[in-house]
Design an enzyme around this catalytic site. Structure first.
Site, PDB file in Angstrom:
ATOM      1  N   LYS A   1      -7.682  -6.438 -26.037  1.00 54.92           N
ATOM      2  CA  LYS A   1      -7.976  -6.011 -27.155  1.00 54.92           C
ATOM      3  C   LYS A   1      -9.481  -7.556 -27.366  1.00 54.92           C
ATOM      4  O   LYS A   1      -8.933  -8.221 -28.202  1.00 54.92           O
ATOM      5  CB  LYS A   1      -7.431  -5.916 -28.208  1.00 54.92           C
ATOM      6  CG  LYS A   1      -8.609  -5.068 -28.491  1.00 54.92           C
ATOM      7  CD  LYS A   1      -8.010  -4.645 -31.185  1.00 54.92           C
ATOM      8  CE  LYS A   1      -8.743  -5.984 -31.965  1.00 54.92           C
ATOM      9  NZ  LYS A   1     -10.114  -6.790 -31.464  1.00 54.92           N
TER      10      LYS A   1
ATOM     11  N   GLU B   1      -2.355 -18.859 -31.947  1.00 51.06           N
ATOM     12  CA  GLU B   1      -2.890 -19.559 -32.039  1.00 51.06           C
ATOM     13  C   GLU B   1      -4.223 -19.240 -33.184  1.00 51.06           C
ATOM     14  O   GLU B   1      -4.701 -18.683 -32.553  1.00 51.06           O
ATOM     15  CB  GLU B   1      -3.574 -19.556 -30.633  1.00 51.06           C
ATOM     16  CG  GLU B   1      -2.677 -20.481 -29.584  1.00 51.06           C
ATOM     17  CD  GLU B   1      -2.052 -21.352 -28.868  1.00 51.06           C
ATOM     18  OE1 GLU B   1      -2.771 -22.166 -30.167  1.00 51.06           O
ATOM     19  OE2 GLU B   1      -1.481 -21.235 -28.101  1.00 51.06           O
TER      20      GLU B   1
ATOM     21  N   CYS C   1     -11.979 -23.111 -33.228  1.00 49.59           N
ATOM     22  CA  CYS C   1     -10.339 -23.617 -34.371  1.00 49.59           C
ATOM     23  C   CYS C   1     -10.251 -25.105 -34.362  1.00 49.59           C
ATOM     24  O   CYS C   1      -9.775 -25.660 -35.362  1.00 49.59           O
ATOM     25  CB  CYS C   1      -9.543 -22.735 -33.768  1.00 49.59           C
ATOM     26  SG  CYS C   1      -9.295 -23.505 -31.975  1.00 49.59           S
TER      27      CYS C   1
ATOM     28  N   GLU D   1     -10.134 -23.362 -44.263  1.00 47.96           N
ATOM     29  CA  GLU D   1     -11.098 -23.579 -42.955  1.00 47.96           C
ATOM     30  C   GLU D   1     -12.693 -22.632 -42.960  1.00 47.96           C
ATOM     31  O   GLU D   1     -12.782 -21.113 -43.326  1.00 47.96           O
ATOM     32  CB  GLU D   1     -10.516 -22.527 -41.599  1.00 47.96           C
ATOM     33  CG  GLU D   1     -10.932 -22.629 -40.379  1.00 47.96           C
ATOM     34  CD  GLU D   1     -10.498 -22.127 -39.227  1.00 47.96           C
ATOM     35  OE1 GLU D   1      -9.795 -21.042 -39.173  1.00 47.96           O
ATOM     36  OE2 GLU D   1     -10.665 -22.404 -38.275  1.00 47.96           O
TER      37      GLU D   1
HETATM   38  P1  NAD Z   1      -9.324 -12.180 -37.242  1.00 50.59           P
HETATM   39  O1  NAD Z   1      -7.726 -13.009 -37.089  1.00 50.59           O
HETATM   40  O2  NAD Z   1     -10.235 -11.681 -37.804  1.00 50.59           O
HETATM   41  O3  NAD Z   1      -9.499 -11.969 -35.454  1.00 50.59           O
HETATM   42  C1  NAD Z   1      -8.643 -12.244 -34.018  1.00 50.59           C
HETATM   43  C2  NAD Z   1      -8.639 -10.819 -33.824  1.00 50.59           C
HETATM   44  O4  NAD Z   1      -7.577  -9.967 -34.520  1.00 50.59           O
HETATM   45  C3  NAD Z   1      -9.558  -9.596 -33.173  1.00 50.59           C
HETATM   46  O5  NAD Z   1      -9.995  -9.623 -31.736  1.00 50.59           O
HETATM   47  C4  NAD Z   1      -9.166  -8.840 -34.308  1.00 50.59           C
HETATM   48  O6  NAD Z   1     -10.095  -7.769 -34.277  1.00 50.59           O
HETATM   49  C5  NAD Z   1      -8.249  -9.221 -34.402  1.00 50.59           C
HETATM   50  N1  NAD Z   1      -7.441  -8.222 -35.614  1.00 50.59           N
HETATM   51  C6  NAD Z   1      -7.934  -8.305 -37.054  1.00 50.59           C
HETATM   52  N2  NAD Z   1      -7.170  -7.963 -37.958  1.00 50.59           N
HETATM   53  C7  NAD Z   1      -6.125  -7.327 -36.845  1.00 50.59           C
HETATM   54  C8  NAD Z   1      -4.528  -6.961 -37.161  1.00 50.59           C
HETATM   55  N3  NAD Z   1      -4.283  -6.065 -38.385  1.00 50.59           N
HETATM   56  N4  NAD Z   1      -3.524  -6.377 -36.255  1.00 50.59           N
HETATM   57  C9  NAD Z   1      -4.181  -7.013 -35.654  1.00 50.59           C
HETATM   58  N5  NAD Z   1      -5.347  -7.070 -35.014  1.00 50.59           N
HETATM   59  C10 NAD Z   1      -6.519  -7.665 -35.696  1.00 50.59           C
HETATM   60  O7  NAD Z   1     -10.054 -13.950 -36.066  1.00 50.59           O
HETATM   61  P2  NAD Z   1     -11.373 -14.634 -35.420  1.00 50.59           P
HETATM   62  O8  NAD Z   1     -12.009 -14.520 -36.865  1.00 50.59           O
HETATM   63  O9  NAD Z   1     -11.796 -13.511 -34.741  1.00 50.59           O
HETATM   64  O10 NAD Z   1     -11.449 -15.828 -35.321  1.00 50.59           O
HETATM   65  C11 NAD Z   1     -11.145 -16.740 -36.355  1.00 50.59           C
HETATM   66  C12 NAD Z   1     -10.059 -17.129 -36.352  1.00 50.59           C
HETATM   67  O11 NAD Z   1      -9.723 -17.547 -34.831  1.00 50.59           O
HETATM   68  C13 NAD Z   1     -10.585 -18.671 -37.239  1.00 50.59           C
HETATM   69  O12 NAD Z   1      -9.221 -18.791 -38.200  1.00 50.59           O
HETATM   70  C14 NAD Z   1      -9.898 -20.044 -35.597  1.00 50.59           C
HETATM   71  O13 NAD Z   1      -9.689 -21.058 -36.267  1.00 50.59           O
HETATM   72  C15 NAD Z   1      -9.299 -18.778 -34.344  1.00 50.59           C
HETATM   73  N6  NAD Z   1      -8.803 -20.005 -33.339  1.00 50.59           N
HETATM   74  C16 NAD Z   1      -7.983 -20.384 -33.188  1.00 50.59           C
HETATM   75  C17 NAD Z   1      -7.467 -20.889 -31.427  1.00 50.59           C
HETATM   76  C18 NAD Z   1      -6.419 -21.578 -31.093  1.00 50.59           C
HETATM   77  O14 NAD Z   1      -6.886 -21.722 -30.167  1.00 50.59           O
HETATM   78  N7  NAD Z   1      -5.698 -22.107 -32.539  1.00 50.59           N
HETATM   79  C19 NAD Z   1      -8.774 -20.732 -30.931  1.00 50.59           C
HETATM   80  C20 NAD Z   1     -10.212 -19.287 -31.126  1.00 50.59           C
HETATM   81  C21 NAD Z   1      -9.728 -19.684 -32.304  1.00 50.59           C
END
Ligand code: NAD
Length: 495
Positions: A188, A264, A299, A398
């Site tokens: 997804k 992650e 991230c 963040e």
């Molecule tokens: P997010 O958590 O809002 O969304 C990530 C994914 O989760 C999306 O596909 C979203 O649709 C899905 N999602 C949202 N709510 C959900 C739920 N209730 N149930 C299941 N899935 C759900 O994050 P974002 O804004 O897309 O990305 C930014 C974040 O990702 C930042 O915190 C960043 O640090 C982190 N990130 C971490 C890494 C790593 O390797 N540690 C790498 C890239 C990004």
């Protein structure tokens, strides 16, 4: 390729926002869609299938059927290897198209989607493909009367839920090891950047990955994402995203079938520069370049810069001289190094952090404004705050945008304590000529990766992931196979 050509190609590009289930493009069963808006200029690119529980169920059913009949898992590792390598080759053949999709969908400069994201994803898929027929299992040191085999098996149906900041790369970090060992996958992508993932699935099929083995289901997190995380027939979920949603994913697993959860999550990475830094200019370039790369939407971005007070003034002067190089520009212009923020919600969130930094008394030395609004897109200047205090919101949370916070220190132990005083533990850096200091600091930092005298050097051979609330498990390297395999003991009586 000239800039005009990227715009021409963007105008000609055909988008398909339908889901990819069991080897076919399909609409959401409800017929619902959502708008895919480009942050480059605010224009709508395409309607995307708004999948929900019923579509997730169809994808999981297809993935389960593919796993059970072993159309992929049952192939010799060397055969899966060849298919994965072909998949990687095809990605590179589609390099311009995929780079353009990524840039239009989430705003990063074409320069980087073409040189970092597409080759990075292809390399990841190739690497796991190449690895999979070179890994041996184990035989335990049992008495002569028994032969005990310790083998790895694919977990079954793997869900991957990924964010929008490196859509293709984050997807490949999950799908490549999961597919290589024989799992079926339901991916997804983020609702903010679904397009490249959908093309990946088509390209995988073309490479020979059988229908049903790799499915992509776009949709909102609280509809498609939660349905996947709650699904009773998903064996494992690899999640990359925010810490807030990572916690929810773990709860969904507990509420459903205790699927294996790997996360992650976010970061607030400290970058510590000591006065005996071996190359101050390199440290300045890395400090500035790494926080502004990808519009600060990384991230592992080093968002907290700790500089020893005796060199702080000089360091900031050098940093401020570089900041104008990161002026946001047209992402389709090949000279642009900072593009658009992914959407208006994220842009307003970053502007809110900047306002709070000012209100709480941090000193704004550069940037802070939205720019290029006439383009219709979402752009923020590279921003630098000095005299940041650890109690301020910009120091604790963040931001996920191009905002650097600078702190001074006199005692390295004090800097290490402040660096560790966060819920996150993804990455950190230390700059010093003293190997003893470097090593002791690296040991003391509670993070998954410590960079010494550099920031971004990295490749697929090393694990990537965090301590504390930055998540669990590791992407990249051979360790990623641990997430997508089960260990089986077979104890054979040979008495
Ligand atoms: P997010 O958590 O809002 O969304 C990530 C994914 O989760 C999306 O596909 C979203 O649709 C899905 N999602 C949202 N709510 C959900 C739920 N209730 N149930 C299941 N899935 C759900 O994050 P974002 O804004 O897309 O990305 C930014 C974040 O990702 C930042 O915190 C960043 O640090 C982190 N990130 C971490 C890494 C790593 O390797 N540690 C790498 C890239 C990004």
């Amino acid at each position: 390729m000239t800039n005009t050509r990227w715009h021409d190609r963007a105008a000609e590009l055909k988008f398909d926002g339908r889901a990819f289930i069991n080897g076919q493009r399909v609409a959401a069963q409800s017929g619902a869609t959502f708008d895919c808006i480009s942050p480059v200029d605010g224009r709508k690119l395409v309607d995307v299938a708004r999948c929900e529980a019923i579509d997730i169920d169809a994808a999981v059913t297809a993935a389960r059927a593919a796993f059970e009949d072993r159309r992929w898992a049952g192939l010799a590792p060397a055969v899966r290897k060849r298919t994965m390598i072909k998949f990687a080759d095809l990605l590179l053949q589609h390099r311009d198209e995929l780079a353009l999709l990524e840039t239009l969908d989430m705003g990063k400069p074409i320069k980087y989607s073409r040189s970092v994201d597409v080759p990075g994803a292809a390399n990841c898929i190739r690497w796991y493909g190449e690895a999979v027929d070179k890994i041996y299992d184990e035989i335990a040191p049992t008495p002569d009367t028994a032969l005990a085999l310790i083998t790895r098996e694919p977990v079954g149906v793997v869900a991957a839920v990924v964010p929008w900041n490196y859509p293709m790369l984050m997807a490949s970090w999950k799908i490549a090891p999961a597919l290589a060992v024989g799992n079926s996958v339901v991916l997804k992508p983020s609702e903010k950047s679904p397009l490249s993932a959908l093309r990946l699935a088509e390209i995988a099929l073309e490479a020979g990955i059988p229908p049903g083995v790799f499915n992509v289901v776009p949709g909102y997190g609280n509809e498609a994402g939660s349905a996947l995380a709650l699904h009773m027939d998903v064996d494992c979920i690899g999640f990359t995203g925010s810490t807030r949603v990572g916690k929810q994913i773990m709860q969904y697993a507990g509420q459903s079938n205790l699927k294996r959860v790997w996360t992650e999550l976010g970061g607030k990475s400290p970058n510590i520069v000591c006065a005996d830094c071996p190359d101050l200019d390199a440290a300045v370039r890395a400090a500035v370049g790494s926080i502004y790369f990808n519009q600060g939407e990384s991230c592992n971005a080093p968002s907290r810069l700790f500089v020893e007070k005796s060199i702080k003034e000089q360091f900031i002067a050098k940093a401020l001289a570089l900041v104008p190089n990161f002026k946001p520009g047209d992402p389709l212009d090949e000279t642009t190094v900072m593009g658009a923020i992914v959407d208006d919600i994220q842009m307003n969130s970053v502007l809110g952090f900047i306002a709070s930094g000012k209100a709480e008394g941090a000193q704004l030395l550069a940037g802070g404004q939205q720019v290029r609004s006439e383009s219709g897109g979402y752009y923020i200047e590279p921003t630098l705050f000095d005299n940041v205090d650890s109690t301020m919101k910009i120091a604790r949370e963040e931001i996920f945008g191009p905002v650097l916070s600078v702190f001074g220190f006199t005692d390295l132990n004090e800097a290490i304590r402040a660096a560790n005083a966060t819920a996150f533990g993804l990455q950190a850096a230390v700059w010093t000529s003293d190997i003893r200091k470097a090593h002791q600091t690296a040991r003391a930092l509670r993070v998954g990766t410590v960079h010494v005298n550099q920031y971004d050097d990295d490749d697929i051979t090393v694990p990537f992931g965090g301590y504390k609330q930055s998540g669990n498990g590791r992407d990249k390297s051979l360790h990623a196979f641990d997430k997508y395999t089960e260990l089986k003991t077979t104890w054979i009586n040979i008495r």
